[in-house]
Design a protein around this motif. Structure first.
Motif, short mmCIF file in Angstrom:
data_model
loop_
_atom_site.label_atom_id
_atom_site.label_comp_id
_atom_site.label_asym_id
_atom_site.label_seq_id
_atom_site.Cartn_x
_atom_site.Cartn_y
_atom_site.Cartn_z
N VAL A 148 26.66 20.69 38.39
CA VAL A 148 26.55 22.01 37.77
C VAL A 148 27.94 22.45 37.29
CG1 VAL A 148 25.98 24.43 38.16
CG2 VAL A 148 24.56 22.63 39.18
N LYS A 149 28.04 22.79 36.02
CA LYS A 149 29.30 23.24 35.44
C LYS A 149 29.63 24.65 35.90
CE LYS A 149 31.51 24.23 30.97
NZ LYS A 149 31.31 24.25 29.50
N GLU A 150 30.91 24.91 36.17
CA GLU A 150 31.37 26.23 36.57
C GLU A 150 32.31 26.80 35.52
OE1 GLU A 150 31.21 26.29 41.40
OE2 GLU A 150 33.12 25.76 40.44
N THR A 151 32.24 28.12 35.33
CA THR A 151 33.09 28.82 34.38
C THR A 151 33.69 30.03 35.07
OG1 THR A 151 31.63 28.19 32.56
CG2 THR A 151 33.21 29.95 32.13
N THR A 152 35.01 30.21 34.97
CA THR A 152 35.66 31.33 35.63
C THR A 152 35.08 32.65 35.16
OG1 THR A 152 37.70 30.08 35.87
CG2 THR A 152 37.86 32.47 36.07
N THR A 153 34.77 33.52 36.10
CA THR A 153 34.18 34.82 35.79
C THR A 153 35.21 35.74 35.15
OG1 THR A 153 32.57 34.66 37.57
CG2 THR A 153 33.15 36.87 36.85
N LEU A 154 34.77 36.50 34.17
CA LEU A 154 35.63 37.49 33.53
C LEU A 154 36.06 38.55 34.54
CD1 LEU A 154 33.57 38.11 30.27
CD2 LEU A 154 35.52 36.59 30.56
N VAL A 155 37.33 38.94 34.51
CA VAL A 155 37.82 39.96 35.43
C VAL A 155 38.11 41.28 34.73
CG1 VAL A 155 38.78 38.27 37.02
CG2 VAL A 155 40.21 39.14 35.17
N HIS A 156 38.04 41.29 33.41
CA HIS A 156 38.33 42.53 32.67
C HIS A 156 37.24 43.57 32.89
CE1 HIS A 156 39.45 45.28 29.49
NE2 HIS A 156 38.22 45.19 29.01
N HIS A 157 37.64 44.80 33.12
CA HIS A 157 36.72 45.92 33.23
C HIS A 157 37.14 46.99 32.23
CE1 HIS A 157 35.84 44.03 37.11
NE2 HIS A 157 34.73 44.72 37.13
N SER A 158 36.22 47.33 31.33
CA SER A 158 36.52 48.40 30.38
C SER A 158 36.45 49.76 31.06
CB SER A 158 35.54 48.37 29.20
OG SER A 158 34.21 48.53 29.65
N GLU A 159 35.63 49.86 32.11
CA GLU A 159 35.58 51.07 32.94
C GLU A 159 36.17 50.71 34.30
OE1 GLU A 159 31.95 53.35 33.08
OE2 GLU A 159 31.18 52.30 31.34
N ARG A 160 37.33 51.24 34.61
CA ARG A 160 37.99 50.89 35.86
C ARG A 160 37.27 51.54 37.05
NH1 ARG A 160 40.75 46.65 35.73
NH2 ARG A 160 41.84 47.35 37.61
N PRO A 161 36.97 50.75 38.09
CA PRO A 161 36.39 51.36 39.30
C PRO A 161 37.32 52.43 39.86
CG PRO A 161 36.26 48.97 39.38
CD PRO A 161 37.13 49.30 38.21
N ARG A 162 36.73 53.46 40.43
CA ARG A 162 37.55 54.55 40.99
C ARG A 162 38.44 54.06 42.12
NH1 ARG A 162 32.45 57.52 40.51
NH2 ARG A 162 32.54 58.87 38.68
N ALA A 163 37.92 53.16 42.96
CA ALA A 163 38.71 52.58 44.05
C ALA A 163 39.25 51.23 43.59
CB ALA A 163 37.85 52.41 45.29
N THR A 164 40.57 51.09 43.52
CA THR A 164 41.19 49.87 43.01
C THR A 164 41.86 49.08 44.13
OG1 THR A 164 43.23 51.08 42.51
CG2 THR A 164 41.58 50.91 40.75
N ASN A 165 42.18 47.82 43.83
CA ASN A 165 42.84 46.92 44.78
C ASN A 165 42.08 46.78 46.10
OD1 ASN A 165 45.03 46.57 42.95
ND2 ASN A 165 45.91 48.50 43.66
N THR A 166 40.76 46.80 46.02
CA THR A 166 39.94 46.71 47.24
C THR A 166 39.28 45.35 47.40
OG1 THR A 166 38.05 47.61 46.04
CG2 THR A 166 39.45 49.18 47.23
N CYS A 167 39.42 44.46 46.43
CA CYS A 167 38.77 43.15 46.51
C CYS A 167 39.60 42.13 47.28
CB CYS A 167 38.49 42.61 45.10
SG CYS A 167 36.91 43.18 44.44
N THR A 168 40.72 42.56 47.86
CA THR A 168 41.61 41.62 48.57
C THR A 168 41.14 41.34 49.99
OG1 THR A 168 43.00 43.47 49.27
CG2 THR A 168 43.60 42.33 47.22
N ARG A 169 40.25 42.17 50.55
CA ARG A 169 39.78 41.97 51.91
C ARG A 169 38.91 40.73 52.02
NH1 ARG A 169 35.42 45.91 55.00
NH2 ARG A 169 35.25 44.71 56.94
N LYS A 170 39.09 39.95 53.09
CA LYS A 170 38.24 38.80 53.36
C LYS A 170 37.14 39.21 54.33
CE LYS A 170 40.66 35.95 50.88
NZ LYS A 170 40.10 35.38 49.61
N LEU A 171 35.92 39.11 53.88
CA LEU A 171 34.78 39.56 54.68
C LEU A 171 34.28 38.44 55.59
CD1 LEU A 171 32.90 41.47 51.87
CD2 LEU A 171 34.15 42.48 53.79
#
Length: 250
Positions: free
Chosen positions: A227-250
């Motif tokens: 299965v081919k993989e393609t890097t997901t787009l990270v650009h957001h035209s509407e910035r989430p209100r809470a930023t820098n929150t995706c760094t946590r490892k769940l």
């Protein structure tokens, strides 16, 4: 987003006692899909949607669409159950706003949930200022971001209501593989996102909004080629209100 949802119970072998839904596809046996008594099928489209939907045997379906502005549909097939290793294979392409993902609902509390496997180059489904990222986790041979968004006075399976949407969004898009639903539900719980009682099954579905696309998907069958993989787009035209929150490892 989805305005309403219709799941149709398809009886494939009424004389057979329904098999357990936990871990249905652990062995990757393509015949397992034929032995299941119940298949969940979803079809919904608004009055502006322009699509050609074909429901094939068992977990197979195809859809082609050319939606004008405001067009929206959700179609898919899957199974009734909760924790399972959900296999699927197929093709998906779009030049507009559309995505491929596992989809379902719970009640008590009311939650609409998605495991996003792929989407078009023009649209990241978390591109909304109401989204909050809770971190990342690894499963199914990849990394997923966990997001949540509130829907206020929106249509749901119990009527107009206010409810959260839970999202796992794969950081490398692909079409086909195994989705460990238990791993996703557990990651959401670690993020403090509580699901309720599962309703009406879960499907591997296509949501198509404005634009064109085509897909042919079979639930319950693993891919037979790489299965081919393609890097997901990270650009957001509407910035989430809470930023820098995706760094946590769940």
């Amino acid at each position: 987003m989805l305005k309403s949802i219709v799941f149709i119970l398809a009886t494939l072998a009424a004389a057979i006692v329904a098999a357990p839904t936990i871990g249905l596809f652990e062995r990757g046996d393509t015949d397992l899909i034929k032995r299941q008594q119940r298949i969940a099928t979803q079809y919904w489209a608004n009055d502006k949607a322009d699509l050609d939907w074909v429901s094939g045997p068992a977990g197979a379906y195809s859809v082609n669409w050319t939606n004008p502005s405001g067009g929206n549909f959700v179609v898919g097939k899957g199974y009734f159950g909760q924790g399972m290793l959900f296999n699927y294979t197929g093709t998906f392409s779009t030049t507009g706003n559309a995505y491929l993902g596992l989809y379902g609902w719970t009640t008590d509390p009311l939650v609409e949930y998605y495991v996003i496997e792929n989407f078009g180059d023009k649209h990241n489904p978390t591109d909304n200022s109401n989204h909050t990222c809770y971190g990342t986790f690894n499963t199914d041979g990849g990394t997923y971001e966990v997001w949540m968004k509130w829907r206020v006075n929106a249509p749901s399976i119990i009527g107009t209501a206010t409810f959260p949407q839970f999202w796992s969004v794969r950081t490398k898009r692909h079409v086909g593989g195994t989705i460990n639903t238990t791993a996703h539900f557990a990651a959401w719980a670690r993020a403090g996102l509580k699901l309720g009682k599962h309703r009406d099954g879960m499907v591997i579905g296509i949501e198509g909004q404005t634009g064109q696309g085509a897909a042919a998907i079979t639930a319950g069958v693993r891919p037979t080629t790489t299965v081919k993989e393609t890097t997901t787009l990270v650009h957001h035209s509407e910035r989430p209100r809470a930023t820098n929150t995706c760094t946590r490892k769940l």
